[in-house]
Write an enzyme that holds these catalytic residues in place. Structure first.
Site, short mmCIF file in Angstrom:
data_model
loop_
_atom_site.label_atom_id
_atom_site.label_comp_id
_atom_site.label_asym_id
_atom_site.label_seq_id
_atom_site.Cartn_x
_atom_site.Cartn_y
_atom_site.Cartn_z
N SER A 124 20.23 34.45 26.94
CA SER A 124 19.00 34.55 26.16
C SER A 124 19.32 35.00 24.73
O SER A 124 20.08 34.34 24.03
CB SER A 124 18.01 35.49 26.86
OG SER A 124 16.72 35.38 26.29
N GLU A 220 18.75 25.60 26.37
CA GLU A 220 17.74 26.08 27.32
C GLU A 220 16.77 26.97 26.56
O GLU A 220 17.08 27.43 25.47
CB GLU A 220 18.39 26.85 28.49
CG GLU A 220 19.10 28.13 28.09
CD GLU A 220 18.20 29.35 27.95
OE1 GLU A 220 17.15 29.39 28.60
OE2 GLU A 220 18.54 30.24 27.16
N HIS A 282 17.08 30.80 32.09
CA HIS A 282 16.04 31.67 32.60
C HIS A 282 15.59 31.14 33.97
O HIS A 282 15.94 30.05 34.37
CB HIS A 282 14.84 31.72 31.65
CG HIS A 282 15.15 32.39 30.33
ND1 HIS A 282 15.81 31.74 29.30
CD2 HIS A 282 14.91 33.65 29.89
CE1 HIS A 282 15.94 32.56 28.28
NE2 HIS A 282 15.42 33.73 28.61
#
Length: 315
Positions: A124, A220, A282
């Site tokens: 992330s 992503e 995620h």
């Protein structure tokens, strides 16, 4: 007599792949981004200890300053001290959130280079650190689950497939990661780069901007509408970040509506292999992939696999 080989494999492009983590090794948990839930942090540390690892935590891991895990200076200090500590074999980020980009200018890269390679783990917002570590330290790193996040620290224990991949990653093994759709068929072996799309877009115009030439790019994201995905891809395209890309692997797009019409419109024209639906980023399960190391897109099985890396001789 045969010359000895180093214990640290080196990527053909010059990227150093750190040694695997063994039971008994010391790992440091730090918070370079957002503040972790304290209960989840305790659970995550316990999970690491149950792997036989000695766990130390940064001095500022329980601090909070608005949406950050303490001050920029404190978060940078914890990360740098952990990396430069010769007793620490891996630095594991507790969670993502926001804040990694704010500390990049506060790190003493000369001191961190002198400390030698070790393992960085996180995903992330940690994408910013992966990019900076690749540029400044030339070291491969693991994009995967973090100890204060759901797939590792849920009350019932880690999600099994996530945990299996995480433990393999710590031991230096890139497990195959299968997707669910082939957008552009083909096969390619190349170094893997990329990460979270929002962070890659945010790094445009900085020293840590994505440079995709000759590499497979992982993308992503979470909670981004398709038009925002379009805007960020356009930013990467117009900045030249994706020039010469060798292939794309598309991870999870949690709470992003249907991103695939946008992704296909923007990525298919590159004419390189594109596979999608990999559980990376995620959501659950969340597999681990090694950025900087060689990866291989196998469109026939719609998977990303780690390529073999041969240790180089010592000089």
């Amino acid at each position: 007599m045969n010359e000895p080989v180093t214990s640290i494999p080196v990527h053909p492009e010059g990227v150093i792949v750190p040694p695997p983590i063994r039971p008994g090794d010391t790992v440091a948990v730090v918070t370079p981004c957002g503040p972790p839930d304290p209960v989840r942090l305790v659970r995550g540390v316990r999970v690491l200890e149950e792997l036989g690892l000695k766990v130390v935590t940064g001095a500022h891991v329980r601090e909070r300053e608005r949406y950050l895990a303490g001050s920029d200076a404190g978060r940078a200090a914890d990360l740098q001290e952990a990396w430069c500590d010769p007793a620490v074999s891996a630095v594991i980020c507790a969670r993502g959130g926001y804040g990694a980009t704010r500390i990049l200018d506060l790190l003493d890269w000369d001191a961190m280079r002198a400390a030698g390679p070790k393992t960085l783990v996180g995903s992330s917002d940690v994408t910013a650190l992966h990019r900076a570590f690749a540029v400044e330290l030339g070291v491969a790193s693991w994009f995967g689950p973090m100890p204060a996040c759901a797939t590792i620290s849920d009350p019932g224990g880690p999600e099994p497939r996530t945990f299996a991949g995480f433990t393999q990653a710590l031991s230096g093994v890139q497990a195959p990661v299968a997707g669910d759709r082939v957008i552009v068929a083909g096969e390619v072996v190349a170094p893997l780069t990329g990460g979270n799309l929002s962070l890659l877009a945010a790094l445009c115009g900085t020293p840590y901007q994505l440079r995709a030439r000759g590499q497979i790019v992982l993308l992503e994201d979470v909670a981004e509408e398709p038009y925002r995905i379009d805007r960020m891809l356009t930013q990467l395209l117009q900045s030249g970040s994706l020039e010469g890309v060798a292939g794309f692997v598309l991870g999870s797009w949690e709470n992003c509506g249907d991103p695939y019409p946008t992704l296909e419109e923007r990525l298919v024209p590159f004419g390189v292999p594109v596979i999608a639906g990999l559980p990376v980023g995620h959501g659950s399960p969340q597999f681990s992939v090694q950025l900087g190391a060689l990866g291989a897109i196998d469109a026939q099985s719609c998977s990303l696999v780690g390529a073999t890396i041969v240790p180089v001789k010592a000089v």
